[in-house]
Design a protein around this motif. Structure first.
Motif, mmCIF file in Angstrom:
data_model
loop_
_atom_site.group_PDB
_atom_site.id
_atom_site.type_symbol
_atom_site.label_atom_id
_atom_site.label_comp_id
_atom_site.label_asym_id
_atom_site.label_seq_id
_atom_site.Cartn_x
_atom_site.Cartn_y
_atom_site.Cartn_z
ATOM 1 N N ASN A 265 0.827 -1.211 0.000
ATOM 2 C CA ASN A 265 0.000 0.000 0.000
ATOM 3 C C ASN A 265 0.858 1.257 0.000
ATOM 4 N N GLU A 266 1.948 1.226 0.776
ATOM 5 C CA GLU A 266 2.852 2.376 0.791
ATOM 6 C C GLU A 266 3.468 2.603 -0.582
ATOM 7 N N GLU A 267 3.875 1.492 -1.238
ATOM 8 C CA GLU A 267 4.449 1.616 -2.583
ATOM 9 C C GLU A 267 3.418 2.162 -3.563
ATOM 10 N N LEU A 268 2.174 1.657 -3.445
ATOM 11 C CA LEU A 268 1.109 2.098 -4.337
ATOM 12 C C LEU A 268 0.799 3.580 -4.124
ATOM 13 N N GLN A 269 0.741 3.995 -2.849
ATOM 14 C CA GLN A 269 0.472 5.399 -2.562
ATOM 15 C C GLN A 269 1.583 6.292 -3.116
ATOM 16 N N LYS A 270 2.818 5.814 -2.980
ATOM 17 C CA LYS A 270 3.937 6.589 -3.512
ATOM 18 C C LYS A 270 3.828 6.731 -5.032
ATOM 19 N N LYS A 271 3.481 5.612 -5.715
ATOM 20 C CA LYS A 271 3.354 5.654 -7.173
ATOM 21 C C LYS A 271 2.191 6.545 -7.595
ATOM 22 N N ASN A 272 1.071 6.457 -6.853
ATOM 23 C CA ASN A 272 -0.075 7.324 -7.170
ATOM 24 C C ASN A 272 0.290 8.783 -7.008
ATOM 25 N N LEU A 273 1.041 9.097 -5.940
ATOM 26 C CA LEU A 273 1.449 10.481 -5.713
ATOM 27 C C LEU A 273 2.361 10.966 -6.834
ATOM 28 N N GLU A 274 3.288 10.099 -7.248
ATOM 29 C CA GLU A 274 4.174 10.474 -8.344
ATOM 30 C C GLU A 274 3.396 10.678 -9.636
ATOM 31 N N LEU A 275 2.384 9.811 -9.872
ATOM 32 C CA LEU A 275 1.559 9.936 -11.072
ATOM 33 C C LEU A 275 0.754 11.225 -11.043
ATOM 34 N N ASP A 276 0.193 11.553 -9.866
ATOM 35 C CA ASP A 276 -0.572 12.798 -9.747
ATOM 36 C C ASP A 276 0.311 14.013 -10.013
ATOM 37 N N LYS A 277 1.544 13.965 -9.435
ATOM 38 C CA LYS A 277 2.461 15.088 -9.657
ATOM 39 C C LYS A 277 2.822 15.209 -11.135
ATOM 40 N N PHE A 278 3.034 14.049 -11.774
ATOM 41 C CA PHE A 278 3.368 14.057 -13.196
ATOM 42 C C PHE A 278 2.218 14.642 -14.018
ATOM 43 N N THR A 279 0.993 14.182 -13.709
ATOM 44 C CA THR A 279 -0.188 14.671 -14.428
ATOM 45 C C THR A 279 -0.335 16.177 -14.254
ATOM 46 N N TYR A 280 -0.193 16.618 -13.028
ATOM 47 C CA TYR A 280 -0.346 18.044 -12.730
ATOM 48 C C TYR A 280 0.724 18.864 -13.451
ATOM 49 N N SER A 281 1.982 18.350 -13.440
ATOM 50 C CA SER A 281 3.088 19.060 -14.071
ATOM 51 C C SER A 281 2.895 19.150 -15.588
ATOM 52 N N ILE A 282 2.538 18.001 -16.194
ATOM 53 C CA ILE A 282 2.345 17.969 -17.635
ATOM 54 C C ILE A 282 1.212 18.909 -18.048
ATOM 55 N N SER A 283 0.102 18.874 -17.290
ATOM 56 C CA SER A 283 -1.053 19.714 -17.621
ATOM 57 C C SER A 283 -0.678 21.191 -17.573
ATOM 58 N N HIS A 284 0.075 21.574 -16.532
ATOM 59 C CA HIS A 284 0.496 22.974 -16.420
ATOM 60 C C HIS A 284 1.475 23.349 -17.524
ATOM 61 N N ASP A 285 2.361 22.406 -17.878
ATOM 62 C CA ASP A 285 3.323 22.680 -18.945
ATOM 63 C C ASP A 285 2.628 22.860 -20.284
ATOM 64 N N ILE A 286 1.502 22.163 -20.479
ATOM 65 C CA ILE A 286 0.753 22.285 -21.736
ATOM 66 C C ILE A 286 0.004 23.603 -21.799
ATOM 67 N N LYS A 287 -0.467 24.091 -20.654
ATOM 68 C CA LYS A 287 -1.288 25.312 -20.652
ATOM 69 C C LYS A 287 -0.518 26.528 -21.171
ATOM 70 N N ALA A 288 0.795 26.593 -20.893
ATOM 71 C CA ALA A 288 1.575 27.757 -21.327
ATOM 72 C C ALA A 288 1.627 27.867 -22.849
ATOM 73 N N PRO A 289 2.018 26.782 -23.573
ATOM 74 C CA PRO A 289 2.008 26.920 -25.049
ATOM 75 C C PRO A 289 0.601 27.107 -25.610
ATOM 76 N N ILE A 290 -0.415 26.575 -24.946
ATOM 77 C CA ILE A 290 -1.792 26.800 -25.417
ATOM 78 C C ILE A 290 -2.110 28.288 -25.382
ATOM 79 N N ALA A 291 -1.717 28.933 -24.268
ATOM 80 C CA ALA A 291 -1.972 30.369 -24.155
ATOM 81 C C ALA A 291 -1.233 31.127 -25.248
ATOM 82 N N SER A 292 0.000 30.717 -25.553
ATOM 83 C CA SER A 292 0.778 31.377 -26.612
ATOM 84 C C SER A 292 0.109 31.210 -27.971
ATOM 85 N N ILE A 293 -0.365 29.977 -28.245
ATOM 86 C CA ILE A 293 -1.025 29.714 -29.524
ATOM 87 C C ILE A 293 -2.286 30.561 -29.655
#
Length: 667
Positions: A435-463
């Motif tokens: 469960n600890e490993e799963l929670q760690k992986k979920n947290l990493e996945l959430d951070k990745f999703t959040y980071s990628i989404s924010h990184d995409i928003k900047a070029p969208i605004a530029s376009i």
């Protein structure tokens, strides 16, 4: 040693009483049977009344907590207690089986029961005389449990209360009723035309005690301490006399009554004996043979059950033991010996040798608990570490139950069980690591999703900025057409990123309790999409019927309303001039019901069961990301609510959402 512990326990109880009286905010909910006079019942004024009401209220006074009463049918009260729902304490007849699901306080009364029938000529000498009969009892009671487990092949009928059982018997619907003696004689005295009468001897004298759900030993100790204080101060006796006896009489009067009653009983018994002597002589031989056969069969059943018990203990890794104070004898089951690495023929170890098996860090705790059990009639359960004779490390779950002798009013021994939970602990440890490993992986996945989404928003605004410049400089029709298509695609991507961020926020954001202004949230949700095509052509109708303050999570409710409102705007029917979104909110401080209705295109029946699935879109032409309604459902579930959707007959859809208040979780 035991006397010293007992004195210390009384002194500790006195100190605890003084401490408890300082409490002012603790309330205990007592659940009672509304049809069980004089112990507990609802009186003519519709209020809880009876011996238990006065007694438990007195316990609350000396222990410093408030008491509220909730009365219902006994079977319902028992279900609520065992499910830890709405009540804290009730009264219950003691049995060994019931200790598996509830905690018992010290018994405070003994209740005898009698068999009642319409045929006064019947004479029941032993319980086997009612074999194959139909017996009506109170549903959920210990009487029902005992009769159903008997081997008399009885048909047992459970009803709401004992009064109903007697009424049904009077209506000639069953052979016997098994009820408390007090209830039976009271009913017979008040309903002489019923022709009911007790038959045979008084049966099943059972100990009555207060009970809580499993694990609430602190509350049990408070109740025991309160009872002890009431008995020592004489208040218990006053309450008992109020409900079960007359006011105090002189010793001479009491002796006279008892002597007269004894002479009368002796006279009646003498007459009865003379009348029945001949019949007893004739039937004695048959009875002896019958009893002999019963004993032989009982011995066979006992041996069979002993074998079944041994097999069951092996399967459950569960051993049993008992210790008698007077004879100082200790007994261990075969499985208990196996757990501790002993051979079946090995002698049972005494306490000093037993404690050597226990991990050194746990020995003091085990010694203290066994010492306390010698003087306190409550059940102790605890987990310890041990090393058996074979040097195997063990995790054990031990239960100690004092053996209480009601006639001697003291504890005469101890008994209990030992369960080997080593395998369970190993699995639990491995599961916790996973469960600890799963929670760690979920947290990493959430951070990745959040980071990628924010990184995409900047070029969208530029376009989008470049598209606006292009729309200004390229004014020809063809260029404007291409620019508009690019803009629509960028908007879809932007909406998709927004939905992904909303989903991530719902999964990870802490739930806070806000005071909700539904009108403001709905207005804010509608304003978010006022730029959408057709938003100006749709009417928003809002009805709020909520007079009490409601607590929930504001941003999550905003997600629910905004997603459903945006869908209603996108999929409105442009051939109608009266397009609308109607939102109704009703409820109270505990729960709200939200109805969101529109008269748009509706949802095809073939897509209805999939509308809440992730990335599901009803067609390739759908403008959405396929996440909107999935997020709505996840948000509702995060708030412990429910959601349903269906098409309207005249076109359009209706969403029905129920959300409980976060105040209920805090309480």
């Amino acid at each position: 040693m035991r006397k010293i512990i007992c004195v210390l326990a009384i002194l500790a109880g006195t100190q605890y009483m003084g401490f408890a009286q300082k409490k002012a905010d603790k309330t205990i909910i007592y659940g009672g049977d509304k049809h069980y006079p004089p112990f507990e019942f609802v009186n003519a004024k519709g209020q809880p009344d009876g011996f238990h009401v006065d007694l438990f209220r007195a316990i609350g006074e000396v222990m410093g907590f408030q008491v509220t009463f909730k009365f219902d049918d006994w079977s319902r009260i028992r279900q609520m207690l065992e499910a830890e729902e709405a009540i804290d304490v009730t009264d219950m007849f003691f049995s060994a089986e019931r200790t598996q699901v509830v905690e018992f306080a010290n018994s405070h009364a003994v209740v005898s029961h009698e068999l009642i029938t319409r045929d006064g000529t019947k004479n029941i000498e032993k319980i086997s005389d009612i074999a194959n009969a139909t017996v009506v009892v109170e549903k959920g009671s210990i009487l029902e449990d005992l009769l159903k487990k008997s081997e008399l092949q009885l048909t047992v009928i459970g009803v709401n209360d004992e009064l109903e059982a007697l009424n049904l018997l009077a209506q000639k619907k069953y052979d016997y009723a098994l009820v408390s003696g007090y209830q039976a004689h009271r009913f017979i005295a008040e309903n002489k035309a019923s022709k009911l009468s007790p038959v045979g001897p008084v049966v099943l004298p059972l100990e009555l005690a207060f009970a809580t759900s499993k694990g609430r030993t602190n509350l049990i100790q408070e109740i025991n301490t309160g009872l002890e204080i009431l008995k020592k101060t004489g208040k218990y006796s006053k309450i008992y006399v109020k409900w079960f006896g007359e006011k105090e009489e002189s010793i001479l009067t009491k002796i006279s009554k008892w002597v007269g009653l004894s002479l009368f009983i002796l006279l009646v018994l003498s007459v009865f004996w003379i009348q029945t002597l001949r019949r007893m002589v004739k039937t004695k031989t048959v009875a002896i043979k019958s009893e002999l056969n019963e004993k032989i069969n009982a011995e066979k059943r006992l041996k069979s059950r002993e074998l079944e018990l041994k097999e069951a203990q092996k399967l459950a890794n569960l051993g049993s033991w008992k210790y008698d104070f007077e004879s100082e004898t200790i007994e261990w089951s075969e499985e208990q010996k196996t757990i501790f690495g002993l051979a079946i023929n090995d002698p049972v170890p005494d306490f000093e040798k037993f404690i050597e098996f226990i991990h050194p860090q746990d020995r003091e705790m085990v010694t203290d608990l066994f010492s306390n059990a010698c003087d306190n009639p409550i059940i102790y359960t605890f987990e310890v570490r041990a090393v058996n004779k074979k040097k195997e490390n063990k995790n054990l779950w031990i239960k100690i139950k004092p053996t209480y002798d009601g006639l001697k009013d003291k504890i005469v021994g101890l008994n209990g069980t030992v369960m080997d939970i080593t395998f369970i602990k190993d699995v639990q440890t491995k599961l916790e690591i996973k469960n600890e490993e799963l929670q760690k992986k979920n947290l990493e996945l959430d951070k990745f999703t959040y980071s990628i989404s924010h990184d995409i928003k900047a070029p969208i605004a530029s376009i989008l900025g470049l598209i606006n410049l292009m729309s200004i400089e390229l004014t020809d029709k063809k260029s404007q057409e291409y620019i508009e298509k690019i803009k629509l695609s960028i908007d879809k991507l932007n909406n998709y990123v927004r939905d992904v961020l909303a989903f991530s926020a719902n999964e990870n954001k802490k739930i806070n309790a806000d005071v909700i202004d539904f009108e403001a949230i709905i207005a804010e949700s509608f304003a978010l999409y006022k730029y959408l095509k057709g938003a100006k052509d749709i009417d928003l109708i809002v009805n709020i019927n909520l007079k009490e303050e409601f607590l929930s999570h504001k941003s999550r409710l905003l997600l629910i309303f905004s997603n459903i409102i945006s869908n209603a705007i996108k999929y409105q029917r442009h051939d109608k001039s009266d397009s609308y979104i109607k939102i109704t909110v009703s409820g109270n401080s505990e729960k709200v019901d939200i109805i969101i209705e529109d008269n748009g295109e509706g949802i095809n029946d073939e897509h209805m069961e999939h509308v809440f699935d992730m990335f599901y879109r009803g067609s390739l032409n759908s403008e959405g990301s396929g996440l909107g309604l999935y997020i709505v459902r996840e948000v509702v579930h995060k708030l412990n609510g429910t959601i349903h959707v269906q098409n309207l007959a005249g076109g359009g859809t209706v969403f029905a959402i129920g959300i409980p208040s976060l105040a209920l979780e805090k309480s």
